[in-house]
Design a protein around this motif. Structure first.
Motif, PDB file in Angstrom:
ATOM      1  N   GLN A  65      -2.940  13.276   3.851  1.00 18.58           N
ATOM      2  CA  GLN A  65      -3.238  13.005   2.453  1.00 18.58           C
ATOM      3  C   GLN A  65      -4.455  12.092   2.375  1.00 18.58           C
ATOM      4  OE1 GLN A  65      -1.512  14.396  -0.067  1.00 18.58           O
ATOM      5  NE2 GLN A  65      -0.094  15.413   1.355  1.00 18.58           N
ATOM      6  N   LEU A  66      -5.371  12.393   1.456  1.00 18.74           N
ATOM      7  CA  LEU A  66      -6.565  11.574   1.263  1.00 18.74           C
ATOM      8  C   LEU A  66      -6.372  10.707   0.037  1.00 18.74           C
ATOM      9  CD1 LEU A  66      -9.426  11.141   2.495  1.00 18.74           C
ATOM     10  CD2 LEU A  66     -10.275  12.767   0.788  1.00 18.74           C
ATOM     11  N   SER A  67      -6.640   9.428   0.164  1.00 13.85           N
ATOM     12  CA  SER A  67      -6.473   8.502  -0.963  1.00 13.85           C
ATOM     13  C   SER A  67      -7.451   8.852  -2.081  1.00 13.85           C
ATOM     14  CB  SER A  67      -6.699   7.066  -0.498  1.00 13.85           C
ATOM     15  OG  SER A  67      -8.037   6.884  -0.060  1.00 13.85           O
ATOM     16  N   VAL A  72      -9.100   6.462   2.810  1.00  8.32           N
ATOM     17  CA  VAL A  72      -7.978   6.442   3.742  1.00  8.32           C
ATOM     18  C   VAL A  72      -7.378   7.841   3.840  1.00  8.32           C
ATOM     19  CG1 VAL A  72      -5.763   5.405   4.348  1.00  8.32           C
ATOM     20  CG2 VAL A  72      -7.470   4.051   3.095  1.00  8.32           C
ATOM     21  N   GLN A  73      -7.244   8.346   5.054  1.00  8.41           N
ATOM     22  CA  GLN A  73      -6.555   9.603   5.317  1.00  8.41           C
ATOM     23  C   GLN A  73      -5.240   9.262   6.020  1.00  8.41           C
ATOM     24  OE1 GLN A  73      -7.976  12.322   8.492  1.00  8.41           O
ATOM     25  NE2 GLN A  73      -8.253  13.842   6.872  1.00  8.41           N
ATOM     26  N   SER A  74      -4.123   9.733   5.475  1.00  7.71           N
ATOM     27  CA  SER A  74      -2.810   9.266   5.937  1.00  7.71           C
ATOM     28  C   SER A  74      -1.903  10.418   6.323  1.00  7.71           C
ATOM     29  CB  SER A  74      -2.120   8.450   4.826  1.00  7.71           C
ATOM     30  OG  SER A  74      -2.941   7.413   4.361  1.00  7.71           O
ATOM     31  N   TRP A  75      -1.056  10.170   7.342  1.00 14.82           N
ATOM     32  CA  TRP A  75       0.064  11.042   7.664  1.00 14.82           C
ATOM     33  C   TRP A  75       1.146  10.206   8.323  1.00 14.82           C
ATOM     34  CZ3 TRP A  75      -4.757  11.724  10.062  1.00 14.82           C
ATOM     35  CH2 TRP A  75      -4.833  11.405  11.427  1.00 14.82           C
ATOM     36  N   THR A  76       2.307  10.770   8.487  1.00  9.53           N
ATOM     37  CA  THR A  76       3.414  10.068   9.122  1.00  9.53           C
ATOM     38  C   THR A  76       3.931  10.885  10.302  1.00  9.53           C
ATOM     39  OG1 THR A  76       5.039  11.061   7.627  1.00  9.53           O
ATOM     40  CG2 THR A  76       4.125   8.929   6.984  1.00  9.53           C
ATOM     41  N   VAL A  77       4.446  10.167  11.288  1.00  7.46           N
ATOM     42  CA  VAL A  77       5.047  10.780  12.477  1.00  7.46           C
ATOM     43  C   VAL A  77       6.505  10.364  12.499  1.00  7.46           C
ATOM     44  CG1 VAL A  77       4.944  11.049  14.980  1.00  7.46           C
ATOM     45  CG2 VAL A  77       2.841  10.597  13.687  1.00  7.46           C
ATOM     46  N   THR A  88       6.288   6.273  12.433  1.00  4.14           N
ATOM     47  CA  THR A  88       4.968   5.651  12.308  1.00  4.14           C
ATOM     48  C   THR A  88       4.185   6.234  11.148  1.00  4.14           C
ATOM     49  OG1 THR A  88       4.869   5.205  14.690  1.00  4.14           O
ATOM     50  CG2 THR A  88       2.785   5.208  13.502  1.00  4.14           C
ATOM     51  N   ALA A  89       3.716   5.354  10.268  1.00  3.20           N
ATOM     52  CA  ALA A  89       2.735   5.728   9.254  1.00  3.20           C
ATOM     53  C   ALA A  89       1.354   5.508   9.854  1.00  3.20           C
ATOM     54  CB  ALA A  89       2.914   4.883   8.001  1.00  3.20           C
ATOM     55  N   TYR A  90       0.500   6.502   9.738  1.00  2.00           N
ATOM     56  CA  TYR A  90      -0.808   6.473  10.414  1.00  2.00           C
ATOM     57  C   TYR A  90      -1.902   6.643   9.362  1.00  2.00           C
ATOM     58  CZ  TYR A  90      -3.857   7.302  14.512  1.00  2.00           C
ATOM     59  OH  TYR A  90      -4.806   7.208  15.505  1.00  2.00           O
ATOM     60  N   ASP A  91      -2.672   5.594   9.138  1.00  2.00           N
ATOM     61  CA  ASP A  91      -3.757   5.615   8.162  1.00  2.00           C
ATOM     62  C   ASP A  91      -5.098   5.537   8.892  1.00  2.00           C
ATOM     63  OD1 ASP A  91      -1.874   5.621   6.184  1.00  2.00           O
ATOM     64  OD2 ASP A  91      -2.259   3.586   5.469  1.00  2.00           O
ATOM     65  N   VAL A  92      -5.973   6.491   8.634  1.00  2.00           N
ATOM     66  CA  VAL A  92      -7.323   6.464   9.200  1.00  2.00           C
ATOM     67  C   VAL A  92      -8.255   5.873   8.147  1.00  2.00           C
ATOM     68  CG1 VAL A  92      -9.197   7.828  10.182  1.00  2.00           C
ATOM     69  CG2 VAL A  92      -6.819   8.511  10.576  1.00  2.00           C
ATOM     70  N   LEU A  93      -8.904   4.772   8.478  1.00  2.00           N
ATOM     71  CA  LEU A  93      -9.852   4.123   7.575  1.00  2.00           C
ATOM     72  C   LEU A  93     -11.221   4.765   7.775  1.00  2.00           C
ATOM     73  CD1 LEU A  93      -8.765   0.382   8.076  1.00  2.00           C
ATOM     74  CD2 LEU A  93      -7.863   2.087   6.473  1.00  2.00           C
ATOM     75  N   ASP A 235      -8.862  -4.839   1.825  1.00  2.00           N
ATOM     76  CA  ASP A 235      -8.058  -4.699   0.603  1.00  2.00           C
ATOM     77  C   ASP A 235      -7.072  -3.541   0.729  1.00  2.00           C
ATOM     78  OD1 ASP A 235      -9.375  -6.822  -0.564  1.00  2.00           O
ATOM     79  OD2 ASP A 235     -10.814  -5.559  -1.651  1.00  2.00           O
ATOM     80  N   ALA A 236      -7.529  -2.427   1.312  1.00  2.00           N
ATOM     81  CA  ALA A 236      -6.660  -1.256   1.453  1.00  2.00           C
ATOM     82  C   ALA A 236      -5.473  -1.563   2.354  1.00  2.00           C
ATOM     83  CB  ALA A 236      -7.461  -0.074   2.005  1.00  2.00           C
ATOM     84  N   VAL A 237      -5.711  -2.281   3.447  1.00  2.00           N
ATOM     85  CA  VAL A 237      -4.620  -2.644   4.354  1.00  2.00           C
ATOM     86  C   VAL A 237      -3.580  -3.487   3.618  1.00  2.00           C
ATOM     87  CG1 VAL A 237      -4.040  -4.036   6.381  1.00  2.00           C
ATOM     88  CG2 VAL A 237      -5.970  -2.454   6.471  1.00  2.00           C
ATOM     89  N   LEU A 238      -4.036  -4.512   2.924  1.00  2.00           N
ATOM     90  CA  LEU A 238      -3.110  -5.411   2.241  1.00  2.00           C
ATOM     91  C   LEU A 238      -2.395  -4.720   1.086  1.00  2.00           C
ATOM     92  CD1 LEU A 238      -5.235  -8.688   2.236  1.00  2.00           C
ATOM     93  CD2 LEU A 238      -3.371  -8.051   3.775  1.00  2.00           C
TER      94      LEU A 238
END
Length: 428
Positions: A65-67, A72-77, A88-93, A235-238
């Motif tokens: 998913q793209l924010s 941020v591009q995100s997926w979960t394992v 694990t939630a995996y976010d690519v910055l 900011d995105a991390v927090l």
């Protein structure tokens, strides 16, 4: 060699043996204009290869998913069924749009920036320091400059020959007037460079040229676009963690991971996040930082990179953070043996050193001999081994680190290494 790389900070906090059930990983790719299409495919392919190699069940991976802001591009394992491991939630910055803009820059401008950056590095002595840390990386840095010199000489030679043949230099020349033959010679000297564009891309000429220019500009404080992105990432991390906290979701470990130039970005993001929320890692989930094949010295050793050195100093003395830097002597594009406490003027003023843990990834041990022989002279392939599945069990294992039950500190100090599977043919 391995022992010379290892460093354990004297003030590293005690162990936290509780297993990780839920982890949130923020991954920062390196200087790559195609990050949003490359790393999802790479992750899924290598995770499946890891499962096949070590006889583990495949773990479900959600769609990416793209924010809304496209940062941020995100997926979960999913957690493994009936086996220890973390969901694990995996976010690519993502900062590939910044890199892509660099690649769209005028070629002559990029070459002029490269020449200016290289000459400045030589005059300031930073290139000599890079060579002392790793002569292979020193060669990688100078490679685009050497290619520019070679291509310029060849262009001048070709243009001169065309001008001589079309002009009135030799008896067999066509005899065009100089106001025609000279411009045609210049055009020929430039056109052939355009004709070999695909070849230059295959030998990573423009990739390494733009990468060095970026690092030089960042060290000079000339990249406001990148600085703004660092603030956006923090900011995105927090915000992501606050959102999960508000939803009542439990997280055991937050891990910020950076590879190559992204290791530098990960350091800067971690420092900014901690500056905004000083209790991060002290309250709630543990905070870990992983730098893989880092190019941190490329910027941190530049005299004007004072803010970066201040960021590094804040992390080196941060007791609520576990920072591990994985290095590899076989990788041309990192600095094995580099220790920011020893090699950077951080001005710690006696503050206790809590970071980083420094370890070798030991590529020679985690790759089978056939694979190692095939990739040892392919610098980019070896550089990416940090993100790829192992051929053999080892203390360094990317997927065990980000998906396994051990926290980073325990994974580094006392890794749980499963049984070695049956021999398998070498994988690429």
């Amino acid at each position: 060699m391995h022992q010379s790389l290892s460093f354990t900070p004297p003030h590293l906090q005690g162990p936290c043996p509780d297993p990780v059930a839920r982890r949130h990983v923020f991954y920062v790719p390196g200087y790559d204009p195609e990050a949003r299409t490359r790393y999802r495919h790479l992750f899924v392919r290598e995770l499946n290869r890891h499962a096949r190699r070590f006889g583990e069940a495949r773990r479900p991976v959600s769609e990416a998913q793209l924010s809304p802001d496209a940062l941020v591009q995100s997926w979960t394992v999913g957690a493994p069924a009936g086996a220890p491991g973390a969901e694990t939630a995996y976010d690519v910055l993502l900062w590939d749009d910044i890199v892509a803009r660099d690649f769209r820059r005028s070629r002559p401008v990029s070459v002029l920036l490269l020449v200016a950056g290289t000459l400045h590095g030589l005059a300031a002595g930073t290139l000599v320091r890079f060579y002392r840390l790793n002569w292979k990386y020193g060669n990688v840095i100078l490679y685009p400059f050497a290619m520019v010199v070679l291509l310029t000489l060849l262009s001048v030679f070709l243009g001169t020959m065309v001008h001589a043949h079309l002009g009135d230099w030799f008896g067999h020349s066509i005899g065009l007037p100089i106001y025609l033959s000279l411009p045609l010679g210049v055009v020929a000297g430039v056109a052939w460079i355009k004709g070999i564009e695909a070849f230059l891309n295959r030998i990573f000429f423009w990739q390494l040229l733009n990468d060095w220019v970026f690092n030089w500009q960042h060290g000079q404080g000339w990249r406001p676009d990148y600085e703004a992105r660092l603030d956006a990432f923090a900011d995105a991390v927090l915000e992501r963690l606050a959102s999960r906290r508000a939803a009542g979701e439990r997280i055991d470990e937050v891990m910020i991971v950076g590879h190559s130039s992204g290791a530098l970005t990960a350091v800067e993001v971690a420092a900014r996040a901690l500056a905004r929320e000083p209790r991060l890692g002290a309250e709630g989930p543990g905070l870990s930082l992983v730098t893989l094949g880092s190019g941190l010295p490329l910027v941190a050793m530049q005299p004007r990179a004072r803010r970066l050195r201040a960021d590094v100093a804040s992390l080196v003395t941060q007791p609520h953070l576990v920072w591990c830097d994985f290095q590899a002597p076989q990788d041309w594009m990192n600095f094995p043996g580099f220790n920011p406490v020893r090699h950077l003027a951080l001005g710690l003023c006696g503050r206790p050193v809590a970071n980083p843990l420094i370890r070798s990834a030991r590529f020679r041990e985690i790759l089978c001999p056939e694979t190692y022989a095939r990739v040892r002279l392919r610098p980019f392939r070896m550089h990416f081994q940090f993100l790829l599945a192992n051929d053999r069990r080892g203390a360094y294992d990317y997927f065990a680190m980000i998906l396994g039950p051990q926290r980073l500190r325990e994974r580094v100090l006392a890794p749980i290494i499963g049984p070695e599977p049956a021999p398998l043919a070498a994988a690429g």
